[in-house]
Design a protein around this motif. Sequence first.
Motif, PDB file in Angstrom:
ATOM      1  N   TRP B 139       0.927  -1.089   0.150  1.00  0.00           N
ATOM      2  CA  TRP B 139      -0.202  -0.115   0.040  1.00  0.00           C
ATOM      3  C   TRP B 139       0.854   1.229   0.079  1.00  0.00           C
ATOM      4  N   ILE B 143       0.315   4.416  -3.042  1.00  0.00           N
ATOM      5  CA  ILE B 143       0.497   5.519  -2.390  1.00  0.00           C
ATOM      6  C   ILE B 143       2.168   6.457  -3.056  1.00  0.00           C
ATOM      7  N   VAL B 162      -1.333  15.370   1.000  1.00  0.00           N
ATOM      8  CA  VAL B 162      -1.711  15.308   2.306  1.00  0.00           C
ATOM      9  C   VAL B 162      -3.082  15.078   2.394  1.00  0.00           C
ATOM     10  N   ALA B 165      -3.804  11.138   1.048  1.00  0.00           N
ATOM     11  CA  ALA B 165      -3.247  10.104   1.344  1.00  0.00           C
ATOM     12  C   ALA B 165      -2.945  10.047   3.415  1.00  0.00           C
ATOM     13  N   ALA B 166      -3.783  10.870   3.715  1.00  0.00           N
ATOM     14  CA  ALA B 166      -4.693  10.279   5.290  1.00  0.00           C
ATOM     15  C   ALA B 166      -5.125   9.864   5.972  1.00  0.00           C
ATOM     16  N   GLY B 169      -5.030   6.887   4.450  1.00  0.00           N
ATOM     17  CA  GLY B 169      -3.689   5.594   5.315  1.00  0.00           C
ATOM     18  C   GLY B 169      -4.879   4.915   6.991  1.00  0.00           C
ATOM     19  N   ILE B 170      -6.258   6.204   7.074  1.00  0.00           N
ATOM     20  CA  ILE B 170      -7.251   6.111   7.472  1.00  0.00           C
ATOM     21  C   ILE B 170      -7.810   4.740   6.921  1.00  0.00           C
ATOM     22  N   ILE B 172      -7.118   2.021   4.230  1.00  0.00           N
ATOM     23  CA  ILE B 172      -6.397   0.749   4.962  1.00  0.00           C
ATOM     24  C   ILE B 172      -6.103   0.486   5.989  1.00  0.00           C
ATOM     25  N   GLN B 173      -5.766   1.287   7.694  1.00  0.00           N
ATOM     26  CA  GLN B 173      -6.123   0.647   8.258  1.00  0.00           C
ATOM     27  C   GLN B 173      -6.741   0.280   9.604  1.00  0.00           C
ATOM     28  N   THR B 174      -8.208   0.679   8.634  1.00  0.00           N
ATOM     29  CA  THR B 174      -9.305   0.403   8.979  1.00  0.00           C
ATOM     30  C   THR B 174     -10.160  -0.744   8.531  1.00  0.00           C
ATOM     31  N   GLY B 177      -6.422  -3.833   5.943  1.00  0.00           N
ATOM     32  CA  GLY B 177      -5.306  -3.844   5.125  1.00  0.00           C
ATOM     33  C   GLY B 177      -4.110  -3.390   5.708  1.00  0.00           C
ATOM     34  N   GLY B 178      -2.983  -3.738   4.912  1.00  0.00           N
ATOM     35  CA  GLY B 178      -1.869  -2.944   5.535  1.00  0.00           C
ATOM     36  C   GLY B 178      -0.920  -3.641   6.491  1.00  0.00           C
ATOM     37  N   ARG B 179       0.552  -3.721   6.648  1.00  0.00           N
ATOM     38  CA  ARG B 179       1.366  -4.073   7.957  1.00  0.00           C
ATOM     39  C   ARG B 179       1.129  -2.415   8.908  1.00  0.00           C
TER      40      ARG B 179
END
Lengths: 187, 180
Positions: B139, B143, B162, B165-166, B169-170, B172-174, B177-179
């Motif tokens: 991911w 990005i 910006v 991307a923020a 990030g929120i 993907i993580q919610t 996905g992603g580490r």
Amino acid sequence: MIYLQLFYEFFKTGLFAVGGGLATLPFLNDMADRTGWFTRAQLADMLAVSESTPGPIGVNMATYVGFTTAGIPGALIATLGLVTPSIIIILIVAAFLRAFRDNKYVNAAFYGLRPASTAMVAAAGIGVVLLTLVHTDQPLGLGFFNWPSMALAAVVLVLTRWVKPTKDLHPIVFILASAAVGVALQF
Amino acid sequence: MKELLQLFLTFAKVGVMTFGGGMAMLPILQREVVESKGWATDEELTDYFAIGQCTPGIIAVNTATFIGQKRKGVLGGIVATLGMVFPSLVIITALAGLITNFSHLSWVQHAFAGIRVCVCVLIFNAVVKLWKSAVRDVWGIVIFAAVLALTLFTPLSPIVFVLLAALAGILIQTLGGGRK
């Protein structure tokens, strides 16, 4: 009261110019037109000097304009005016970040922001490459590349990444050496 | 008091060694602030740059305020920023008083053509270092590639990237996905 006016004008510039130092330019042009402290032609000269002296361009511009307008106190006041909004805003943001450091949404936002921030630095780097290592007005071919610059870049790359004693040297060493090469070889 | 003095001197050093825009400052910041002083990590530098892109003011000053604040609170933020602008004040005031056409001198132009070549390589090296801490999975690569392409090929403001991307990030993580 010229000092108060200078502070106010540069405070506004610092408050509304978002991004790099060049973002201050439109504000300075506007300042030239409204106040008559300096002309747009003077501004172009100041920009050339600001780009070719050490220090962030925005700060150099503020110092130069302040000096031109009201001498050494003017230089000091214009620069302080420029940085005051940044200091206030960043202190607030920093306090906010500290308070929400363990918030999972804030962390998730930074997980997305870091690659984006890296990409914006990379894009700035590509901008310098286009300006420096190639002749963008030439068709793709031998004449497209600025060979002396490419050669210098290759040497600096090898010395900063792979050669054992030189890769640990301070970056300023390479900057000064490259300046010397530029002068010697008439870049 | 000693640490405040160190903040002032270190950022004065960064200021005097910065040739060109805020991005050219990055390799110097990495050397001075991350590697020799240990005041911040590469990861934090990318955070400060991201925030600096969408808050008012010039990035160099924003970054100095952040790091100074982290070390020594409000006073630290102010002192670090004053250190960063100090060399500019001295150099520009001295030059403006002496020669106004300094930048038209041919040797100055040659020197800066050489410096720009060096800055290309230094920024490349800085990006490689940032990449290691910033891009942690596929991911991150997506990005990075998207923002790079948008910055190069569209006239959109960095603020848009910006924010997107923020948000990405929120999301993907919610959504898991992603580490972490």
